[in-house]
Design a protein around this motif. Sequence first.
Motif, PDB file in Angstrom:
ATOM      1  N   SER A 153       0.843  -1.213   0.000  1.00 53.90           N
ATOM      2  CA  SER A 153       0.000   0.000   0.000  1.00 53.90           C
ATOM      3  C   SER A 153       0.874   1.258   0.000  1.00 53.90           C
ATOM      4  CB  SER A 153      -0.921   0.012   1.218  1.00 53.90           C
ATOM      5  OG  SER A 153      -1.810  -1.077   1.177  1.00 53.90           O
ATOM      6  N   GLN A 208      -7.753  -0.237  -0.354  1.00 49.85           N
ATOM      7  CA  GLN A 208      -7.872  -1.443   0.468  1.00 49.85           C
ATOM      8  C   GLN A 208      -9.091  -1.326   1.403  1.00 49.85           C
ATOM      9  OE1 GLN A 208      -4.192  -2.367   2.493  1.00 49.85           O
ATOM     10  NE2 GLN A 208      -4.807  -4.481   2.814  1.00 49.85           N
ATOM     11  N   ASP A 244      -5.814  -2.111  -4.622  1.00 48.96           N
ATOM     12  CA  ASP A 244      -5.122  -2.558  -3.406  1.00 48.96           C
ATOM     13  C   ASP A 244      -5.937  -3.673  -2.755  1.00 48.96           C
ATOM     14  OD1 ASP A 244      -3.537  -2.798  -1.217  1.00 48.96           O
ATOM     15  OD2 ASP A 244      -3.617  -0.685  -0.635  1.00 48.96           O
TER      16      ASP A 244
HETATM   17 MG   LIG Z   1      -1.887  -2.869   2.234  1.00 49.56          MG
END
Ligand SMILES: [Mg+2]
Length: 257
Positions: A64, A109, A194
């Motif tokens: 990330s 994410q 992500d």
């Molecule tokens: Mg991550």
Amino acid sequence: MLKQNSVKELEPSCPDENLRPVIDITGLSFTWPKGLDPVLEIEQFRVDRGELLFVIGPSGCGKSTLLGLLTGILLPQQGVVEVLQHKISCLSEVARDRFRADSIGYIFQMFNLIPYLSVIENVILPCQFSALRRERVLQQASSLKEEALRLLGHLNLNDSRLLAKPVSELSVGQQQRVAAARALIGGPELIIADEPTSSLDTDHREAFLRLLFEECRSSGATLVFVSHDRSLAPFFDRVVDLNVINKVSGGGVGDLA
Ligand SMILES: [Mg+2]
Ligand SMILES: Nc1ncnc2c1ncn2[C@@H]1O[C@H](COP(=O)(O)OP(=O)(O)OP(=O)(O)O)[C@@H](O)[C@H]1O
């Protein structure tokens, strides 16, 4: 005046941009504020136009963080991050925001949906921030809503009862698909995802990947997709192990799935 400067900043530095990598990282070092050691040290990382790239690595290895650097949400202490011919560190904050809104579809994410907006309102949101993406939609569809419904339909999310709900009342897997439709609307040149399939069952995961690939191929977009789930790797053009390109040793813990 500020607007003129911003436009100039966003002009590609090379006219023949199709021949240049979409992502070109050189000599990158990134340390989080208050962090003692760098999380990422990458000598070179390139992604070509139209590539469907899978970046794999265990939890905590910096996936990330790398995506944050590609989108200009984070800036490196050393090195050059060039995305779509723009040196990210050379752009002002305003220009970075505009570049991101116009050129990057980001599936976060944690989704980052706006909880009080409906599904449709969330999906068309990027077109409120980017005139470019809005125009692209309206060249092919009669309205933003029509295009949102087309994308959601491919993800089995066109049930009228679902669409009327605020996104906070959707399941996690449903929210994940709304986030995908939002990233794809208006055909951004770079799609960044992500861990986008972590909450999806097998059927929805396949529909999700199919839509992502179809949309990228039809618009010529480049896809950077990060995950720790090795079973997804065969679907992609190329696989990069972040722990191999990252010189910081011991990045992340745990087994790869
Ligand atoms: Mg991550
Ligand atoms: N906002 C932050 N401030 C300080 N350190 C951070 C921050 N976010 C992440 N880190 C640290 O940076 C390292 C990489 O984190 P990152 O979130 O990029 O990993 P990841 O590969 O995406 O993990 P996951 O698969 O669990 O999402 C970790 O050691 C983490 O503790």
